[in-house]
Design a protein around this motif. Structure first.
Motif, short mmCIF file in Angstrom:
data_model
loop_
_atom_site.label_atom_id
_atom_site.label_comp_id
_atom_site.label_asym_id
_atom_site.label_seq_id
_atom_site.Cartn_x
_atom_site.Cartn_y
_atom_site.Cartn_z
N ILE A 25 -65.48 34.09 48.70
CA ILE A 25 -66.78 34.15 48.03
C ILE A 25 -67.87 34.45 49.05
N PRO A 26 -68.97 35.02 48.60
CA PRO A 26 -70.07 35.32 49.52
C PRO A 26 -70.60 34.03 50.18
N PRO A 27 -71.01 34.11 51.44
CA PRO A 27 -71.51 32.92 52.14
C PRO A 27 -72.65 32.22 51.40
N ALA A 28 -73.55 32.98 50.80
CA ALA A 28 -74.66 32.37 50.07
C ALA A 28 -74.15 31.53 48.90
N VAL A 29 -73.11 32.00 48.24
CA VAL A 29 -72.52 31.26 47.12
C VAL A 29 -71.85 29.99 47.62
N ALA A 30 -71.13 30.08 48.73
CA ALA A 30 -70.50 28.89 49.31
C ALA A 30 -71.56 27.84 49.66
N ARG A 31 -72.70 28.29 50.16
CA ARG A 31 -73.78 27.36 50.50
C ARG A 31 -74.32 26.71 49.22
N LEU A 32 -74.53 27.49 48.17
CA LEU A 32 -75.01 26.93 46.89
C LEU A 32 -74.01 25.93 46.32
N GLN A 33 -72.71 26.22 46.47
CA GLN A 33 -71.69 25.28 46.01
C GLN A 33 -71.73 24.00 46.85
N SER A 34 -71.91 24.12 48.14
CA SER A 34 -71.95 22.93 48.99
C SER A 34 -73.17 22.06 48.69
N TRP A 35 -74.24 22.67 48.22
CA TRP A 35 -75.44 21.94 47.81
C TRP A 35 -75.34 21.46 46.37
N ARG A 36 -74.24 21.77 45.69
CA ARG A 36 -73.99 21.41 44.28
C ARG A 36 -74.96 22.10 43.32
N LEU A 37 -75.51 23.25 43.75
CA LEU A 37 -76.34 24.04 42.85
C LEU A 37 -75.46 24.94 41.98
N LEU A 38 -74.26 25.23 42.47
CA LEU A 38 -73.23 25.90 41.67
C LEU A 38 -72.00 25.00 41.68
N VAL A 39 -71.23 25.06 40.62
CA VAL A 39 -70.05 24.22 40.51
C VAL A 39 -69.01 24.63 41.56
N THR A 40 -68.40 23.64 42.19
CA THR A 40 -67.39 23.91 43.21
C THR A 40 -66.02 24.05 42.55
N PRO A 41 -65.08 24.67 43.24
CA PRO A 41 -63.73 24.76 42.69
C PRO A 41 -63.13 23.37 42.41
N ALA A 42 -63.35 22.42 43.30
CA ALA A 42 -62.80 21.07 43.10
C ALA A 42 -63.37 20.43 41.84
#
Length: 93
Positions: A25-42
């Motif tokens: 996934i794009p780095p920006a998306v990974a960052r948004l997931q780590s901030w919980r702004l987007l749902v993570t795979p887990a």
């Protein structure tokens, strides 16, 4: 009307990214997931496990607080969990 189409596409992308390994996934998306702004795979993976009754939100996961009780009330267990299905999604995290 165009903004609605763009929003729907972004929601679907957020869901797609929740199914992809982090390295894809794009780095920006990974960052948004780590901030919980987007749902993570887990987080999203819980939706793909029996009894398939929780965590249906596809973008942020924040709405699961509302969706989980609503689904439980509107979709009785006998209907929502009938028929086991093979898990096809693995955690990417």
């Amino acid at each position: 009307q165009i903004w609605l189409g763009v929003l729907l596409v972004l929601l679907q992308l957020a869901h797609r990214w929740a199914h992809m390994p982090r390295r894809m996934i794009p780095p920006a998306v990974a960052r948004l997931q780590s901030w919980r702004l987007l749902v993570t795979p887990a987080e999203h993976l819980r939706h793909h496990h029996a009894p398939y009754e929780i965590d249906f939100a596809i973008a942020t996961g924040w709405t699961n607080v509302i969706l989980n009780p609503a689904v439980k009330r509107l979709l009785p267990r006998s209907r929502s969990s009938s028929g086991e299905r093979r898990q096809t999604v693995r955690s990417a995290w």
